[in-house]
Every structure is written in structure tokens, then in C-alpha cells.
Design a protein around this motif. Structure first.
Motif, PDB file in Angstrom:
ATOM      1  N   ASN A 299       0.908   5.608   1.914  1.00  0.00           N
ATOM      2  CA  ASN A 299       2.120   4.880   1.585  1.00  0.00           C
ATOM      3  C   ASN A 299       2.482   3.894   2.695  1.00  0.00           C
ATOM      4  OD1 ASN A 299       4.477   4.143   0.206  1.00  0.00           O
ATOM      5  ND2 ASN A 299       5.655   5.672   1.312  1.00  0.00           N
ATOM      6  N   ILE A 300       2.385   4.327   3.931  1.00  0.00           N
ATOM      7  CA  ILE A 300       2.702   3.443   5.059  1.00  0.00           C
ATOM      8  C   ILE A 300       1.668   2.324   5.163  1.00  0.00           C
ATOM      9  CG2 ILE A 300       1.548   4.791   6.856  1.00  0.00           C
ATOM     10  CD1 ILE A 300       4.874   3.057   7.344  1.00  0.00           C
ATOM     11  N   LYS A 301       0.402   2.640   4.894  1.00  0.00           N
ATOM     12  CA  LYS A 301      -0.634   1.600   4.912  1.00  0.00           C
ATOM     13  C   LYS A 301      -0.368   0.559   3.837  1.00  0.00           C
ATOM     14  CE  LYS A 301      -4.509   4.171   6.839  1.00  0.00           C
ATOM     15  NZ  LYS A 301      -5.872   4.664   6.588  1.00  0.00           N
ATOM     16  N   ASP A 302       0.028   1.020   2.656  1.00  0.00           N
ATOM     17  CA  ASP A 302       0.345   0.095   1.567  1.00  0.00           C
ATOM     18  C   ASP A 302       1.534  -0.785   1.926  1.00  0.00           C
ATOM     19  OD1 ASP A 302      -1.701   1.233   0.101  1.00  0.00           O
ATOM     20  OD2 ASP A 302      -0.361   2.546  -1.056  1.00  0.00           O
TER      21      ASP A 302
ATOM     22  N   PHE B 262      11.382  -1.583   2.416  1.00  0.00           N
ATOM     23  CA  PHE B 262      10.206  -0.948   3.012  1.00  0.00           C
ATOM     24  C   PHE B 262      10.701   0.251   3.819  1.00  0.00           C
ATOM     25  CE2 PHE B 262       8.707  -5.389   2.619  1.00  0.00           C
ATOM     26  CZ  PHE B 262       7.531  -5.169   1.929  1.00  0.00           C
ATOM     27  N   SER B 263      11.079   1.311   3.148  1.00  0.00           N
ATOM     28  CA  SER B 263      11.757   2.427   3.802  1.00  0.00           C
ATOM     29  C   SER B 263      10.881   3.135   4.829  1.00  0.00           C
ATOM     30  CB  SER B 263      12.285   3.414   2.768  1.00  0.00           C
ATOM     31  OG  SER B 263      11.235   3.843   1.928  1.00  0.00           O
TER      32      SER B 263
END
Length: 104
Positions: free
Chosen positions: A3-6, A96-97
Motif C-alpha cells: 500500500n505504501i509503495k503504491d 495519501f494517509s
């Protein structure tokens, strides 16, 4: 973790539309803690104001005249750290939480 990479990839593409790179962010990030807090406060106020946020999204730049009216005491911060403020504003507007928790 994906998720963070996306989010990073999506954020990188979004910043590219504004002609901002991650290198720019490291160069134009305020070094002073109080200045950085002020820049983040300005960015959150822009993101919370529908007119100012739409202006950033549509014109791909900060609405300097309107910001000067609302933040006249911080005008030097706005002009000196314009790219940083835009980047932080986009973090809030596009939600972008995961990424926000790392950057802020």
C-alpha cells in the motif's frame, strides 16, 4: 507494505505533473522546525478551503494573491517554500494517509 509503495508511486506521478521531484522536496523543505510547521499549516488550510484547493489542482500552482490576503505575515514562507507547500497540500487533498504519516 505494498500500500505504501503504491502511494509513493502515485504521489511521485502526481508531483511530476507539478514539475516537482523528490529531490526538490529535500532541497526546498524548511530546515527550521517552526518554519516547517507554518508551511504545513498553510498547506492544510489550502487543502481545507475548496476554492484554494481547486485552484492548486486546476492551475498546478499556488494562488499567491489569495494566500497573501489570508497569510500576509507568512508570505515569505509561501514564496520561498512554494514547492514544499504544494507537495504537502497534495498529500492532504488526495488523502495519501499512509504516506502522510511518514512525511509529516
Amino acid at each position: 507494505m505494498s500500500n505504501i509503495k503504491d502511494e509513493i508511486e502515485e504521489y511521485k506521478k502526481l508531483l511530476k505533473e507539478y514539475k516537482i521531484s523528490f529531490n526538490d522536496l529535500t532541497r526546498f523543505c524548511p530546515k527550521d522546525r517552526e518554519t516547517r510547521k507554518t508551511a504545513i499549516r498553510i498547506a492544510t488550510n489550502i487543502a481545507d478551503n475548496k476554492f484554494l484547493a481547486a485552484n492548486v489542482i486546476n492551475k498546478k500552482q499556488l494562488p499567491l494573491k489569495e494566500l497573501k490576503k489570508n497569510f500576509s505575515t507568512c508570505y515569505n514562507i509561501i514564496t520561498n517554500y512554494r514547492k514544499y507547500i504544494i507537495a504537502i497540500t497534495l498529500l492532504f487533498i488526495k488523502d495519501f494517509s499512509s504516506l502522510r504519516s511518514y512525511i509529516l
